[in-house]
Write a protein that holds these residues in place. Structure first.
Motif, PDB file in Angstrom:
ATOM      1  N   ARG A  40       1.881  13.346   0.918  1.00  0.00           N
ATOM      2  CA  ARG A  40       0.925  13.202  -0.210  1.00  0.00           C
ATOM      3  C   ARG A  40       0.536  11.955  -0.694  1.00  0.00           C
ATOM      4  N   LEU A  41      -0.793  11.804  -1.061  1.00  0.00           N
ATOM      5  CA  LEU A  41      -1.390  10.484  -1.385  1.00  0.00           C
ATOM      6  C   LEU A  41      -1.862  10.652  -2.933  1.00  0.00           C
ATOM      7  N   LYS A  42      -1.674   9.525  -3.583  1.00  0.00           N
ATOM      8  CA  LYS A  42      -1.769   9.642  -4.893  1.00  0.00           C
ATOM      9  C   LYS A  42      -3.283   9.426  -5.384  1.00  0.00           C
ATOM     10  N   ARG A  43      -3.843  10.197  -6.300  1.00  0.00           N
ATOM     11  CA  ARG A  43      -5.183  10.312  -6.954  1.00  0.00           C
ATOM     12  C   ARG A  43      -5.191   9.262  -8.137  1.00  0.00           C
ATOM     13  N   LEU A  87       0.564  -1.418   0.015  1.00  0.00           N
ATOM     14  CA  LEU A  87      -0.010  -0.104   0.007  1.00  0.00           C
ATOM     15  C   LEU A  87       0.838   1.307  -0.008  1.00  0.00           C
ATOM     16  N   LEU A  88       1.667   1.343   0.882  1.00  0.00           N
ATOM     17  CA  LEU A  88       2.369   2.489   1.233  1.00  0.00           C
ATOM     18  C   LEU A  88       3.178   3.186  -0.193  1.00  0.00           C
ATOM     19  N   GLU A  89       3.873   1.975  -0.792  1.00  0.00           N
ATOM     20  CA  GLU A  89       4.889   2.129  -1.874  1.00  0.00           C
ATOM     21  C   GLU A  89       3.889   2.687  -2.976  1.00  0.00           C
ATOM     22  N   LEU A  90       2.576   2.111  -3.074  1.00  0.00           N
ATOM     23  CA  LEU A  90       1.716   2.457  -4.308  1.00  0.00           C
ATOM     24  C   LEU A  90       1.074   3.735  -4.298  1.00  0.00           C
ATOM     25  N   LEU A 133       7.628   9.189   1.458  1.00  0.00           N
ATOM     26  CA  LEU A 133       7.567   7.694   1.843  1.00  0.00           C
ATOM     27  C   LEU A 133       8.634   7.284   2.952  1.00  0.00           C
ATOM     28  N   PRO A 134       9.924   7.936   2.744  1.00  0.00           N
ATOM     29  CA  PRO A 134      10.778   7.551   3.935  1.00  0.00           C
ATOM     30  C   PRO A 134      10.144   8.140   5.284  1.00  0.00           C
ATOM     31  N   ARG A 135       9.531   9.409   5.264  1.00  0.00           N
ATOM     32  CA  ARG A 135       9.258  10.071   6.557  1.00  0.00           C
ATOM     33  C   ARG A 135       8.048   9.352   7.018  1.00  0.00           C
ATOM     34  N   VAL A 136       7.027   8.732   6.118  1.00  0.00           N
ATOM     35  CA  VAL A 136       6.097   7.914   6.627  1.00  0.00           C
ATOM     36  C   VAL A 136       6.307   6.760   7.314  1.00  0.00           C
ATOM     37  N   LEU A 147      -2.463  14.527  -3.450  1.00  0.00           N
ATOM     38  CA  LEU A 147      -3.309  15.348  -2.698  1.00  0.00           C
ATOM     39  C   LEU A 147      -2.611  15.245  -1.194  1.00  0.00           C
ATOM     40  N   TRP A 148      -2.557  16.494  -0.602  1.00  0.00           N
ATOM     41  CA  TRP A 148      -1.976  16.645   0.636  1.00  0.00           C
ATOM     42  C   TRP A 148      -2.937  16.185   1.691  1.00  0.00           C
ATOM     43  N   LEU A 149      -2.331  15.455   2.693  1.00  0.00           N
ATOM     44  CA  LEU A 149      -3.205  15.253   3.836  1.00  0.00           C
ATOM     45  C   LEU A 149      -2.349  15.470   5.170  1.00  0.00           C
TER      46      LEU A 149
END
Length: 162
Positions: A119-122, A85-88, A95-98, A128-130
């Protein structure tokens, strides 16, 4: 309760049984149904995206319906990504920070809220910034966190303005 009943053919049947008042149980069941409906209503109408992330399996256990208008992807798709999930879905720069954020929570023995922006991919490829606030949802036998409950807000407009 005991009693005798005679049928038309003269056969006698002795009835033995108990009667139990289940009014209290039915009231409890009704209260439970109402509590579930209330919780479902909160989740469905909240402007905040709610999710449960498993820190050990590295996948979503639950993700709220708000993910659909935010990203264009159904909750089932996020659960279907499994441990990838995270990589995708997380921006490569974030990603490294998450991952580090999750590792820090996994080692935490106190219950305190954790904050992170990422940021999350649409589905259209944009980001998208969360802003997420997360708390420990479940722990293992040693007391270490295994799941987090998170609440995320879309802060994309704020980032665009900056």
């Amino acid at each position: 309760a005991r009693g005798r009943t005679r049928f038309r053919d003269g056969t006698a049947v002795r009835l033995v049984g108990t009667v139990r008042d289940i009014t209290g149980e039915e009231e409890l069941r009704q209260e439970l149904r109402e509590a579930i409906q209330f919780a479902q209503g909160l989740v469905q109408t909240s402007p905040t995206l709610l999710y449960i992330f498993d820190l050990v399996a590295k996948k979503n256990v639950y993700i709220g319906p708000q993910i659909v208008p935010m990203t264009g992807m159904a909750p089932e798709a996020y659960r279907g990504f499994g441990s990838e999930l995270l990589e995708l879905v997380i921006h490569p720069d974030d990603l490294p920070r998450v991952v580090e954020h999750h590792a820090a929570i996994r080692q935490c023995r106190v219950s305190e809220p954790f904050e992170i922006e990422y940021r999350l991919k649409r589905t259209d490829g944009s980001w998208l910034w969360l802003a997420s606030l997360e708390v420990v949802h479940a722990r293992d036998e040693a007391g270490l966190p295994t799941q987090i409950l998170g609440a995320s807000l879309d802060i994309s407009r704020r980032h665009e303005a900056e």
